[in-house]
Write a protein that holds these residues in place. Structure first.
Motif, PDB file in Angstrom:
ATOM      1  N   CYS A   1      -2.509  -1.986  10.142  1.00  0.00           N
ATOM      2  CA  CYS A   1      -3.492  -0.920  10.364  1.00  0.00           C
ATOM      3  C   CYS A   1      -3.339   0.107   9.238  1.00  0.00           C
ATOM      4  O   CYS A   1      -2.277   0.709   9.087  1.00  0.00           O
ATOM      5  CB  CYS A   1      -3.219  -0.295  11.730  1.00  0.00           C
TER       6      CYS A   1
ATOM      7  N   CYS B   1      -2.519   2.075  18.682  1.00  0.00           N
ATOM      8  CA  CYS B   1      -2.935   0.848  18.022  1.00  0.00           C
ATOM      9  C   CYS B   1      -1.652   0.074  17.727  1.00  0.00           C
ATOM     10  O   CYS B   1      -0.796   0.555  16.992  1.00  0.00           O
ATOM     11  CB  CYS B   1      -3.662   1.161  16.718  1.00  0.00           C
TER      12      CYS B   1
ATOM     13  N   CYS C   1      -9.116   0.000  17.936  1.00  0.00           N
ATOM     14  CA  CYS C   1      -8.734   0.920  16.874  1.00  0.00           C
ATOM     15  C   CYS C   1      -9.897   1.124  15.906  1.00  0.00           C
ATOM     16  O   CYS C   1     -10.468   0.160  15.415  1.00  0.00           O
ATOM     17  CB  CYS C   1      -7.519   0.369  16.118  1.00  0.00           C
TER      18      CYS C   1
ATOM     19  N   CYS D   1      -8.785  -0.539  12.354  1.00  0.00           N
ATOM     20  CA  CYS D   1      -8.505  -1.956  12.118  1.00  0.00           C
ATOM     21  C   CYS D   1      -9.076  -2.853  13.214  1.00  0.00           C
ATOM     22  O   CYS D   1      -8.985  -4.080  13.130  1.00  0.00           O
ATOM     23  CB  CYS D   1      -6.994  -2.197  11.984  1.00  0.00           C
TER      24      CYS D   1
ATOM     25  N   GLN E   1      -1.513   3.463   9.495  1.00  0.00           N
ATOM     26  CA  GLN E   1      -0.100   3.273   9.850  1.00  0.00           C
ATOM     27  C   GLN E   1       0.681   2.769   8.643  1.00  0.00           C
ATOM     28  O   GLN E   1       1.817   3.186   8.394  1.00  0.00           O
ATOM     29  CB  GLN E   1       0.037   2.284  11.010  1.00  0.00           C
TER      30      GLN E   1
HETATM   31 ZN   LIG Z   1      -5.337   0.141  13.956  1.00  0.00          ZN
END
Ligand SMILES: [Zn+2]
Length: 667
Positions: free
Chosen positions: A430, A424, A406, A409, A433
């Protein structure tokens, strides 16, 4: 005025306003007034089931369920037109006709709507049947769904023939399509690829009540009515307009009479660029011989008529250099690769980026960085890469390596079987998100928190003031005042907005939690069924699947969500706020059905299915989707599913009719 007279008055009145709004695009009353009249009609019709009329404007809201669409033969074959991209072939077509017909020939030029072809039959002015093109010889009967489309008349006006068939195209407007996809993203569903796909998908849905909510529109422009005695296509269009159909009009330049190749060419050229400004998609122009007698003289080939041809516009294409690929992480963790391009002019706008959708798309075109790529603008707002000019691949070009971690992250990406996109999985750690979940929580259809927006969330998140939506309720005026750009007034606004969100009903809170696949409608169903978050969290997967219209996918997602320790903490903290985590039970009418598990099946005389389900809940009953040993009874209407009936009989579950049910709850 008696109630019977009032009903017939309201039906006429609503049909007229419907026509003014959706066909003529010139409403004379407000939406609010329209809704009030419609509500009055619906409630009067409920009181007078004996006055039922299938073409009443109240029928537009749908509710009829079609499990399997019946196949129907077309009386006259639905032919497809010959296609060409070449203007020379259009000239050949015209010359061929002029050679075989001695008198001067008139043509009609029309737009080629990019939708779903439909054939609709009217008997004595009442919409009787709507059939898809299918293979041209036979199609599917989708009458219940087509009746919900506001621009298609249920009842004709003026002097119409007893029997008539009209054909045309059903499509979704670009605005409607965009909004529909936004709603789907918010609910965690895959988006539709283009307006045509979403129109055809919608028309094949089983529940016409959902179809009624989708932004479908129509143009009808091909009349089959031998007894009307028309001598030309133009004449039939003028009559169809008078009968109340939405027919493409010359005043919008949607249709034009042409005498020669030059006039036809002028019509084609006039839409070459302007078509991008239309509120719907067209993919070309159709040219037809106007006179019916001449049409018959020319006849047809096995596949298409000799008196008509379609000119298709080439999608505008440009070439530019692919500079790099960046990867966006969405609210659900889905990764979308985006191509960064050397800026280039396409269909009137400068393009710098193009969506690559997923890894498969990159592999499909075997894309290299520094490649010369072809760009096209299709139905989507963002242009797409449709190919590579391999002849111009430079020496310094190198293959794109799809990312494995990702970009936000660093977590290794996963790709589930059958999914086109990489994800991810670090849902709770993250940043995009985390921020996405908070943005969803505060959005209009969820908690609708005034004073908070994507930018404020970004600021609070970057200052470490919030990591999740529960943190919002711990925000303190003093700490917010210290942030740059936050005055006392805006801070007060935010805190007042948060406090006001404590009044938002439980079903919307459930939607706001951001459980995958739990959109607005599913949240409502779960909230009504379980009545509280605690009850929902205690449910097993099997119990969830037993809930009406909840399937395996949603049930699994709900269980997974509540099993995650981080979510358990989050919920525990939400419980310390004043947010509604259970239903307000003001709606209850009686407890006559207390705890009874009831299946509703079939079509009913005096009630919509959804109204019956609501009545069951208001009287303490529980709606379940399928018949099992635990079912107390099946409330059955006409056309109850045969498998349900067989199962009920086998398990000895009693069948209750609409009339018995009404007695049971003492209506
Ligand atoms: Zn991520």
């Amino acid at each position: 005025m008696t109630e019977q007279e009032r009903i017939s008055f309201l039906r006429q009145e609503l049909a007229k306003h419907n026509y003014n709004y959706y066909v003529k695009d010139a409403p004379t009353i407000s939406d609010f007034e329209f809704d009030k009249l419609l509500e009055e009609l619906i409630s009067l019709e409920k009181k007078h089931p004996e006055l039922f009329d299938a073409s009443s404007p109240s029928q537009r809201v749908g509710g009829e369920i079609t499990k399997d669409f019946t196949t129907v033969q077309h009386k006259t074959r639905m032919m497809s037109l010959g296609n060409t991209y070449s203007k020379e072939e259009i000239e050949d077509f015209i010359n061929r006709i002029k050679k075989s017909i001695e008198t001067p020939v008139e043509f009609i030029c029309e737009l080629k709507y990019d939708g779903v072809a439909i054939s609709i039959i009217y008997k004595n002015g009442i919409l009787h049947q709507a059939i898809t093109r299918g293979d041209g010889t036979q199609g599917d009967d989708i009458t219940a769904n087509v009746k919900t489309i506001r621009s298609i008349p249920l009842k004709l006006q003026g002097d119409f023939p007893d029997e008539l068939e009209i054909r045309g195209e059903i499509f979704m407007t670009l605005d409607g399509f965009k909004k529909l996809n936004e709603d789907r993203v918010e609910a965690g569903f895959e988006t539709f690829a283009n307006p045509r796909n979403s129109a055809s998908g919608t028309l094949k849905m089983q529940d016409s009540a959902i179809v009624a909510k989708r932004p479908l529109d129509s143009f009808l422009y091909f009349v089959i009515a031998p007894e009307a005695g028309f001598s030309s296509h133009q004449q039939s269009l003028e009559a169809a307009t008078k009968w109340g159909f939405k027919v493409p009009q010359a005043k919008n330049n949607f249709v034009r009479l042409a005498r020669d190749a030059d006039e036809i060419q002028a019509f084609i050229d006039s839409w070459e660029h302007k078509r991008h400004d239309l509120p719907f998609e067209i993919d070309g122009i159709v040219i037809k011989v106007n006179d019916y007698k001449t049409q018959r003289l020319l006849g047809e080939t096995a596949k298409s008529p000799r008196w008509a041809i379609a000119y298709k516009y080439k999608a505008e294409q440009v070439q530019t250099k692919l500079l790099s690929v960046s990867y966006q992480v969405g609210r659900t963790g889905a990764i979308t690769p985006v191509a960064n391009l050397q800026p280039v002019l396409l269909a009137g706008t400068t393009v710098k980026r193009a969506s690559l959708h997923n890894a498969d798309q990159i592999a499909l075109h075997d894309l290299y960085i520094n490649d010369q790529v072809y760009l096209e603008k299709g139905g989507e707002i963002i242009p797409k890469i449709v190919g590579v000019n391999l002849a111009e691949r430079p020496a310094d070009a190198f293959k794109i390596e799809y990312i494995t971690n990702c970009p936000e992250c660093g977590t290794p990406l996963v790709r589930e079987e059958g999914e086109a996109k990489h994800f991810c999985p670090n849902e709770l750690g993250c940043p995009p998100q985390q921020k996405g979940k908070i943005e969803h929580f505060i959005s209009r259809k969820a908690m609708n928190i005034d004073g908070l927006g994507a930018e404020t969330v970004e600021t609070f998140f970057s200052k470490n003031l919030i990591k999740n939506y529960a943190d919002l309720y711990n925000l303190k005026a003093e700490e917010l005042m210290q942030l740059e750009g936050f005055q006392e007034k805006s801070v007060q606004n935010i805190l007042a907005g948060l406090e006001a969100s404590e009044q938002i009903p439980f079903d919307r809170v459930l939607y706001a939690l951001g459980i995958r696949f739990v959109g607005e409608t599913v949240a409502k169903k779960l909230a009504r069924h379980y009545k509280s978050l605690d009850a929902l969290m205690a449910a097993t997967k099997d119990e969830l699947i037993e809930v009406d219209e909840i399937g395996e996918k949603i049930a699994t997602s709900v269980i997974q969500f509540f099993n995650q320790p981080e979510n358990k903490d989050l919920i525990a903290r939400m419980k310390t706020t004043g947010v509604q985590l259970e239903m307000q039970l003001e709606e209850a009418i009686s407890n006559k059905l207390e705890g009874k598990k009831i299946v509703v099946s079939g079509v009913f005389e005096n009630f919509e299915r959804n109204d019956l389900k609501k009545l069951i809940e208001q009287n303490g009953g529980i709606n379940v989707g399928s018949v099992s040993g635990k079912t107390d009874f099946v409330l059955a209407g006409e056309g109850m599913g045969p498998s349900k009936l067989a199962k009920a009989e086998k398990l000895g579950v009693s069948i209750v009719s609409e009339a018995e049910f009404v007695k049971m709850i003492g209506l």
